[in-house]
Design an enzyme around this catalytic site. Structure first.
Site, PDB file in Angstrom:
ATOM      1  N   HIS A 267       0.829  -1.221   0.000  1.00  0.00           N
ATOM      2  CA  HIS A 267       0.000   0.000   0.000  1.00  0.00           C
ATOM      3  C   HIS A 267       0.854   1.258   0.000  1.00  0.00           C
ATOM      4  O   HIS A 267       1.886   1.333   0.670  1.00  0.00           O
ATOM      5  CB  HIS A 267      -1.036  -0.014   1.125  1.00  0.00           C
ATOM      6  CG  HIS A 267      -0.527   0.185   2.528  1.00  0.00           C
ATOM      7  ND1 HIS A 267      -0.340   1.430   3.067  1.00  0.00           N
ATOM      8  CD2 HIS A 267      -0.221  -0.695   3.509  1.00  0.00           C
ATOM      9  CE1 HIS A 267       0.057   1.311   4.334  1.00  0.00           C
ATOM     10  NE2 HIS A 267       0.156   0.034   4.623  1.00  0.00           N
TER      11      HIS A 267
ATOM     12  N   ASP B 170       5.861   2.639   7.499  1.00  0.00           N
ATOM     13  CA  ASP B 170       4.605   1.939   7.171  1.00  0.00           C
ATOM     14  C   ASP B 170       3.872   2.793   6.136  1.00  0.00           C
ATOM     15  O   ASP B 170       3.283   3.797   6.488  1.00  0.00           O
ATOM     16  CB  ASP B 170       3.761   1.768   8.436  1.00  0.00           C
ATOM     17  CG  ASP B 170       2.402   1.136   8.160  1.00  0.00           C
ATOM     18  OD1 ASP B 170       2.158   0.689   7.034  1.00  0.00           O
ATOM     19  OD2 ASP B 170       1.582   1.102   9.095  1.00  0.00           O
TER      20      ASP B 170
ATOM     21  N   GLU C 262      -5.294   1.584   2.054  1.00  0.00           N
ATOM     22  CA  GLU C 262      -5.176   0.409   2.946  1.00  0.00           C
ATOM     23  C   GLU C 262      -5.474   0.790   4.385  1.00  0.00           C
ATOM     24  O   GLU C 262      -6.107   0.038   5.116  1.00  0.00           O
ATOM     25  CB  GLU C 262      -3.760  -0.183   2.841  1.00  0.00           C
ATOM     26  CG  GLU C 262      -3.595  -1.526   3.552  1.00  0.00           C
ATOM     27  CD  GLU C 262      -3.195  -1.426   5.023  1.00  0.00           C
ATOM     28  OE1 GLU C 262      -3.212  -2.460   5.704  1.00  0.00           O
ATOM     29  OE2 GLU C 262      -2.871  -0.313   5.518  1.00  0.00           O
ATOM     30  N   GLU C 263      -4.996   1.970   4.777  1.00  0.00           N
ATOM     31  CA  GLU C 263      -5.078   2.363   6.193  1.00  0.00           C
ATOM     32  C   GLU C 263      -6.515   2.615   6.659  1.00  0.00           C
ATOM     33  O   GLU C 263      -6.773   2.768   7.840  1.00  0.00           O
ATOM     34  CB  GLU C 263      -4.190   3.600   6.467  1.00  0.00           C
ATOM     35  CG  GLU C 263      -2.695   3.355   6.286  1.00  0.00           C
ATOM     36  CD  GLU C 263      -2.067   2.506   7.392  1.00  0.00           C
ATOM     37  OE1 GLU C 263      -2.797   2.089   8.306  1.00  0.00           O
ATOM     38  OE2 GLU C 263      -0.854   2.259   7.312  1.00  0.00           O
TER      39      GLU C 263
ATOM     40  N   ASP D 249       4.014  -5.561   3.926  1.00  0.00           N
ATOM     41  CA  ASP D 249       3.696  -4.476   4.858  1.00  0.00           C
ATOM     42  C   ASP D 249       4.675  -4.527   6.028  1.00  0.00           C
ATOM     43  O   ASP D 249       5.497  -5.445   6.124  1.00  0.00           O
ATOM     44  CB  ASP D 249       2.245  -4.602   5.361  1.00  0.00           C
ATOM     45  CG  ASP D 249       1.620  -3.244   5.715  1.00  0.00           C
ATOM     46  OD1 ASP D 249       2.360  -2.331   6.125  1.00  0.00           O
ATOM     47  OD2 ASP D 249       0.396  -3.113   5.586  1.00  0.00           O
TER      48      ASP D 249
ATOM     49  N   HIS E 236       3.096   3.511  13.557  1.00  0.00           N
ATOM     50  CA  HIS E 236       2.042   4.542  13.568  1.00  0.00           C
ATOM     51  C   HIS E 236       2.398   5.743  14.444  1.00  0.00           C
ATOM     52  O   HIS E 236       1.531   6.455  14.931  1.00  0.00           O
ATOM     53  CB  HIS E 236       0.669   3.946  13.941  1.00  0.00           C
ATOM     54  CG  HIS E 236       0.045   3.215  12.777  1.00  0.00           C
ATOM     55  ND1 HIS E 236      -1.313   3.095  12.596  1.00  0.00           N
ATOM     56  CD2 HIS E 236       0.607   2.595  11.725  1.00  0.00           C
ATOM     57  CE1 HIS E 236      -1.551   2.413  11.476  1.00  0.00           C
ATOM     58  NE2 HIS E 236      -0.388   2.095  10.935  1.00  0.00           N
TER      59      HIS E 236
END
Ligand SMILES: [Zn+2]
Length: 351
Positions: free
Chosen positions: A67, A176, A206-207, A229, A318
């Protein structure tokens, strides 16, 4: 082989929240177009690059998904003093936002800061509480009228953080999943002959729920799937051995499962064999929370796909300082290359 750090840096630093991936998409198209037989962008914005198979009478298709989007924000309100309110696109831990710089993508890019109440004016009770996303506002350091000329409701916001090298690691926002975008680009560059048709897909959104991967898998209808990922590396002070998931520097991670997909045991077995045959350092990953594009790749084709995933162990996921090990990145490229070049060397029909 040494990593192209300059390309990795560009790939991580460029903006692209879910639904607004245009800048990273353009970078991907520029890099990938010369490496493949054909390239198209689907209606949702995912980039689908095809490298044709050389021994493929049955027309087997392998979809690899990475992604392109990163977690970010969208402006919901601008007050008369020029302060912005926002909503999140993707999952944030609110406490990691305190005093961070962001970039507001209005008519031009503006640097802002995530503001909140200073500790000096908090009540005793407020000091004991974790902050909520709604406690924050974005301060652009400009007057209300000036802000309203440049920023509109619906403009998107990204984290501002340059990539640096630390020890054997790289550290940046959006490791990420730009590290996987980089891994897929570099693998397409290194690939020699592949037996089956390889669809390298750089997915959108994707998120917010694997949305681009679902659509791309539906249209490609793959027989085999590999998700790319990051995954949790909680190899840190305070972690019990059983809580680590993965560790930095211990090799590329072969996913067994996450909360969205149970990887096909044949794909897990194939990946382990490929890693061992090519002397690639690897570890296993069992993640009981969190989803990846692997789920879309596995389930959105007509008959499902034999699917698995290669993960990059990442600390501080994140947050604005996500960190991965350069050797794990190289191991991930090598494992993906080995898998794609030897896909016909495994008895997939055995159950
Ligand atoms: Zn991700």
């Amino acid at each position: 082989m040494s990593l192209n750090i300059e390309l990795l840096k560009k790939t991580c630093e460029i903006a692209g929240v879910p639904g607004y991936e245009e800048r990273i998409r353009n970078l991907v198209i520029r890099e990938v177009e010369p490496l493949v037989d054909s390239l198209e962008v689907d209606n949702m914005g995912s980039v689908i690059a095809l490298k044709k198979g050389s021994n493929n009478p049955d027309g087997k298709r392998v979809m690899v998904a990475a992604h392109m989007d990163e977690i970010g924000f969208i402006v919901t309100h601008i007050d008369d003093n020029g302060f912005l309110r926002f909503h999140t696109l993707g999952g944030f831990d609110p406490k990691t936002l305190t005093a961070q710089r962001v970039v507001v993508h209005g008519k031009k890019d503006l640097v802002g800061v995530m503001g909140s109440k200073p500790i000096h004016v908090m009540t005793a009770e407020e000091r004991t509480k974790n902050p909520k996303i709604t406690d924050y506002f974005i301060d652009l350091g400009m007057k209300g009228e000036e802000v309203k000329e440049i920023v509109r409701i619906g403009d998107v916001v990204t984290r501002e953080r340059a990539m640096i090298e630390m020890g054997n690691c790289v550290n940046c926002k959006s490791i990420d999943n730009r590290v996987s975008v980089f891994i897929l680009i570099e693998t397409l560059r290194r690939l020699e002959k592949v037996p089956y048709d390889v669809y390298g897909v750089f997915t959108v959104q994707e998120e917010v729920g694997l949305r681009g991967a679902n659509v791309a898998a539906h249209s490609i209808n793959p027989d085999f799937g590999i998700g790319l990922d990051t995954t949790i590396a909680f190899d840190l002070p305070g972690a019990q051995p059983h809580e680590k998931i993965t560790s930095l520097g211990e090799g590329t991670a072969i996913k067994v499962m996450d909360a969205s997909a149970i990887c096909d045991y044949r794909m897990v077995d194939f990946m382990k064999k490929m890693a061992d045959q090519h002397q690639i350092k690897w570890q296993l990953e069992v993640l009981t929370a969190g989803g990846t594009d692997t789920a879309g790749v596995q389930r959105m084709g007509k008959q499902g796909a034999i699917a698995g995933a290669i993960s990059v162990p990442t600390r501080h996921l994140h947050q604005v300082i996500e960190m991965a090990d350069k050797d794990d990145i190289e191991s991930s490229i090598r494992l993906l290359e080995a898998c794609l070049e030897n896909m016909d060397q495994y008895d997939w029909m055995h159950w």
